[in-house]
Design a protein around this motif. Structure first.
Motif, PDB file in Angstrom:
ATOM      1  N   ARG A 224       0.656  -1.055  -0.077  1.00  0.00           N
ATOM      2  CA  ARG A 224       0.071  -0.012  -0.051  1.00  0.00           C
ATOM      3  C   ARG A 224       0.781   1.188  -0.104  1.00  0.00           C
ATOM      4  NH1 ARG A 224      -2.963  -3.333   4.513  1.00  0.00           N
ATOM      5  NH2 ARG A 224      -0.823  -3.811   4.860  1.00  0.00           N
ATOM      6  N   ASP A 247      -3.337   3.394   3.121  1.00  0.00           N
ATOM      7  CA  ASP A 247      -4.406   3.185   4.092  1.00  0.00           C
ATOM      8  C   ASP A 247      -4.019   3.999   5.497  1.00  0.00           C
ATOM      9  OD1 ASP A 247      -2.233   1.378   4.590  1.00  0.00           O
ATOM     10  OD2 ASP A 247      -3.414  -0.217   5.497  1.00  0.00           O
ATOM     11  N   ILE A 248      -2.975   4.767   5.269  1.00  0.00           N
ATOM     12  CA  ILE A 248      -2.546   5.368   6.505  1.00  0.00           C
ATOM     13  C   ILE A 248      -2.590   7.012   6.466  1.00  0.00           C
ATOM     14  CG2 ILE A 248      -0.865   6.045   8.128  1.00  0.00           C
ATOM     15  CD1 ILE A 248       0.377   3.259   7.837  1.00  0.00           C
ATOM     16  N   THR A 531      -0.219   3.829  19.203  1.00  0.00           N
ATOM     17  CA  THR A 531      -1.197   4.535  18.015  1.00  0.00           C
ATOM     18  C   THR A 531      -0.307   5.737  17.522  1.00  0.00           C
ATOM     19  OG1 THR A 531      -1.851   6.066  19.970  1.00  0.00           O
ATOM     20  CG2 THR A 531      -3.244   4.194  19.387  1.00  0.00           C
ATOM     21  N   ARG A 532      -0.890   6.125  16.298  1.00  0.00           N
ATOM     22  CA  ARG A 532      -0.174   7.267  15.611  1.00  0.00           C
ATOM     23  C   ARG A 532      -0.559   8.418  16.145  1.00  0.00           C
ATOM     24  NH1 ARG A 532       1.358   3.623  11.431  1.00  0.00           N
ATOM     25  NH2 ARG A 532      -0.394   2.091  10.968  1.00  0.00           N
ATOM     26  N   ILE A 539      -5.601   7.522   8.841  1.00  0.00           N
ATOM     27  CA  ILE A 539      -7.070   6.374   8.390  1.00  0.00           C
ATOM     28  C   ILE A 539      -6.788   5.029   9.309  1.00  0.00           C
ATOM     29  CG2 ILE A 539      -8.150   4.765   6.841  1.00  0.00           C
ATOM     30  CD1 ILE A 539      -7.208   6.867   4.693  1.00  0.00           C
ATOM     31  N   ASP A 540      -5.737   4.809   9.566  1.00  0.00           N
ATOM     32  CA  ASP A 540      -5.283   3.415  10.379  1.00  0.00           C
ATOM     33  C   ASP A 540      -4.570   4.029  11.656  1.00  0.00           C
ATOM     34  OD1 ASP A 540      -4.803   1.313  11.751  1.00  0.00           O
ATOM     35  OD2 ASP A 540      -3.689   0.252  10.096  1.00  0.00           O
ATOM     36  N   THR A 542      -3.497   2.447  14.273  1.00  0.00           N
ATOM     37  CA  THR A 542      -2.968   1.706  15.481  1.00  0.00           C
ATOM     38  C   THR A 542      -1.687   1.276  14.570  1.00  0.00           C
ATOM     39  OG1 THR A 542      -5.387   1.012  15.920  1.00  0.00           O
ATOM     40  CG2 THR A 542      -3.410  -0.498  16.346  1.00  0.00           C
ATOM     41  N   ARG A 543      -0.755   1.213  15.773  1.00  0.00           N
ATOM     42  CA  ARG A 543       0.633   0.813  15.487  1.00  0.00           C
ATOM     43  C   ARG A 543       0.948  -0.474  15.566  1.00  0.00           C
ATOM     44  NH1 ARG A 543       4.660   5.087  14.189  1.00  0.00           N
ATOM     45  NH2 ARG A 543       6.092   3.075  14.093  1.00  0.00           N
TER      46      ARG A 543
END
Length: 547
Positions: A224, A247-248, A531-532, A539-540, A542-543
């Motif tokens: 991605r 997706d980030i 988390t970011r 968008i995502d 979660t790390r």
């Protein structure tokens, strides 16, 4: 054309004189026409390549159809790109299987070993093989290369050649083949000077776009991870690449950056990413950097995983990171190459150095002007004797002198840099103190402030902080305590009012975000960063799993 009627009563000398006068007048009129020649953009020049071209030459210059005849192709290239005038543009004609082929390339970009292998393979082609479906046969069977594409417009194929590719024009075919067999002048990959680390990777970006994106792709093997390329500049056609994780990264942020780049109308980007920054980030006269530059692939990769968008510009060894806050410029890769405790300690020391580079000199100057402000136990602060020049003039001269030494160090050859430093430190600094032009305290505190500036990870941020320090010194000298308070408040308000692509510049301090501000103050362990940061609106977010 002028006709001269001779009078029978005139002598030959008189007729000759009239002829010469007419010729001189014609030359003057022609010169006047040349002087008044105006191109499409309204520029005046003695020779105008548009107005002095014949209609046939103008048509060849803008012709888009690829001629069937190689002679006509060569003629179009002569008018369009200066073939046979520019020494580095070469048109090599050869015969493969009874088909005459013109190989057009730029001599400095052509990868001769690959092209030699392709030509060797083409020499084995027979007449029957290329007699039917010539174009498809060349592409699918005869040219052994991984990047082959055909074009039907002359502007497209010429653009590929000017970017380093090689064009194959086939006699009788109105489509040209482009082979991406190119090589660029490139320096070796080395650690960047501005972002050195004690322990960590030693690779850094270079001036070649493909090499730079490959260094990042090596670290992020995510399907991605997207790299979209476009060209900016009417004349330079500079390759600009936008990198993000699909997706980030915030889709609105990515689209906004694309739209601003598409709106850029300029003749070229010879200075690379800095010119592009000024065109897509409206910062005006703001001295503070609104984007972060990095020459380290690991730093860029880390920001991509946080949801940032990175912009690569060909011929530039630095990558732009968007959006950026003030606190992005005060972090360094060295903090993450040590344990969390040591990394936090290094971060606090760096914070102290940055604050010292801004406020140390104004505060000391304020306490010298008003001794009642000195805290208990610090009564010794202040000059024991006065210099020949006022303190403010000493500060300004010494600060500008440090800038001169910094610029001299940049332009001084390495073998002479040490000698230049000795001259500046001993002959200038020591003698200036002994003669009474400067006092020792001025040199001491200015040296401490300069150390804090050099400890700032971002070169651009360090220079901006120096301007703020000079402004605070002037306001303190004029207004005293109110000048320091009002100047510091205006500085903070200015930073708080700025935004980098809708991201508040002083986030997470203003607006305050406790969790993110804690992450700025402390170098948290990797397992604790689940988390970011919300500044990029990922968008995502979660790390890693929270459980």
């Amino acid at each position: 054309m002028k006709f001269i009627v001779r009078n029978g009563q005139q002598s030959d000398e008189e007729n000759l004189q009239e002829l010469q006068e007419d010729e001189n007048q014609g030359i003057q009129e022609h010169n006047q026409e040349e002087k008044l020649a105006v191109d499409e953009e309204g520029n005046l020049s003695a020779y105008n390549p548009i107005t002095n071209m014949t209609p046939a030459e103008k048509a060849l210059k803008i012709q888009e159809d690829i001629p069937k005849s190689l002679r006509e192709v060569q003629r179009v290239l002569e008018e369009r790109v200066g073939l046979n005038r520019s020494f580095d543009l070469v048109m090599r004609e050869m015969v493969f299987g009874a088909k005459r082929v013109g190989i057009f390339y730029c001599n400095g970009f052509a990868k001769d070993t690959v092209l030699t292998d392709i030509i060797t393979r083409l020499t084995y082609a027979d007449s029957e093989t290329v007699a039917h479906h010539t174009l498809e046969t060349f592409i699918e069977k005869l040219i052994p290369h991984i990047q082959v594409k055909h074009y039907t417009k002359m502007s497209e194929i010429v653009g590929q050649v000017l970017m380093g590719g090689t064009a194959f024009f086939i006699e009788g075919v109105t489509t040209a083949i482009a082979v991406d067999a190119k090589t660029f002048p490139i320096r070796s990959i080395a650690e960047p000077d501005l972002e050195r680390v004690v322990r960590g990777s030693r690779d850094g970006f270079v001036e070649t776009l493909l090499t730079n994106v490959t260094l990042v792709r090596r670290r992020i093997r995510d399907e991605r991870f997207k790299l979209e390329i476009m060209q900016i500049g009417k004349r330079t056609k500079t390759d600009v690449c936008i990198g993000y994780i699909n997706d980030i990264a915030d889709a609105a942020l990515v689209q906004d950056i694309k739209d601003k780049m598409k709106q850029v109308e300029i003749d070229g980007l010879p200075l690379g990413e800095k010119q592009l920054e000024e065109m897509i980030v409206n910062k005006g006269w703001n001295p503070y950097p609104m984007v972060r530059y990095s020459e380290r692939p690991d730093v860029v990769s880390a920001h991509l995983l946080e949801g940032h968008v990175c912009v690569f510009v060909d011929t530039s060894p630095s990558v732009m990171i968007l959006p950026t806050t003030f606190f992005h410029h005060v972090q360094h890769a060295e903090e993450y190459r040590n344990t969390p405790f040591i990394g936090t300690y290094l971060r606090w020391v760096r914070f102290a150095g940055i604050m010292m580079s801004i406020f140390l000199l104004p505060l000391w100057y304020l306490m010298v002007m008003e001794p009642s402000l000195k805290p208990a136990g610090l009564e010794f602060l202040g000059p024991q004797k006065e210099g020949t020049l006022p303190l403010l003039i000493q500060f300004l001269i010494a600060d500008i002198g440090i800038d001169l030494m910094r610029m001299a160090a940049v332009h001084t050859p390495s073998p002479l840099a040490t000698a230049m430093g000795l001259v500046a430190a001993i002959l200038v600094g020591d003698i200036a103190v002994k003669t009474g032009l400067f006092i020792n305290e001025v040199i001491l505190y200015l040296a401490l402030a300069s150390i804090g500036m050099f400890a700032t990870p971002s070169y651009e941020l360090g220079l901006a902080n120096r301007i703020v320090r000079l402004a605070l010194l002037i306001t303190v000298s004029i207004f005293g305590v109110p000048g320091f308070v009002i100047g510091s408040t205006l500085w903070l308000i200015m930073l708080a009012s700025k935004k980098s692509y809708d991201a508040p510049y002083m986030w997470p301090f203003i607006p305050f975000n406790a969790k993110s501000f804690f992450s700025i103050l402390l170098r948290r362990p990797v397992l604790a960063s689940k988390t970011r940061l919300s500044i990029t609106k990922p968008i995502d977010g979660t790390r890693q799993p929270k459980s």
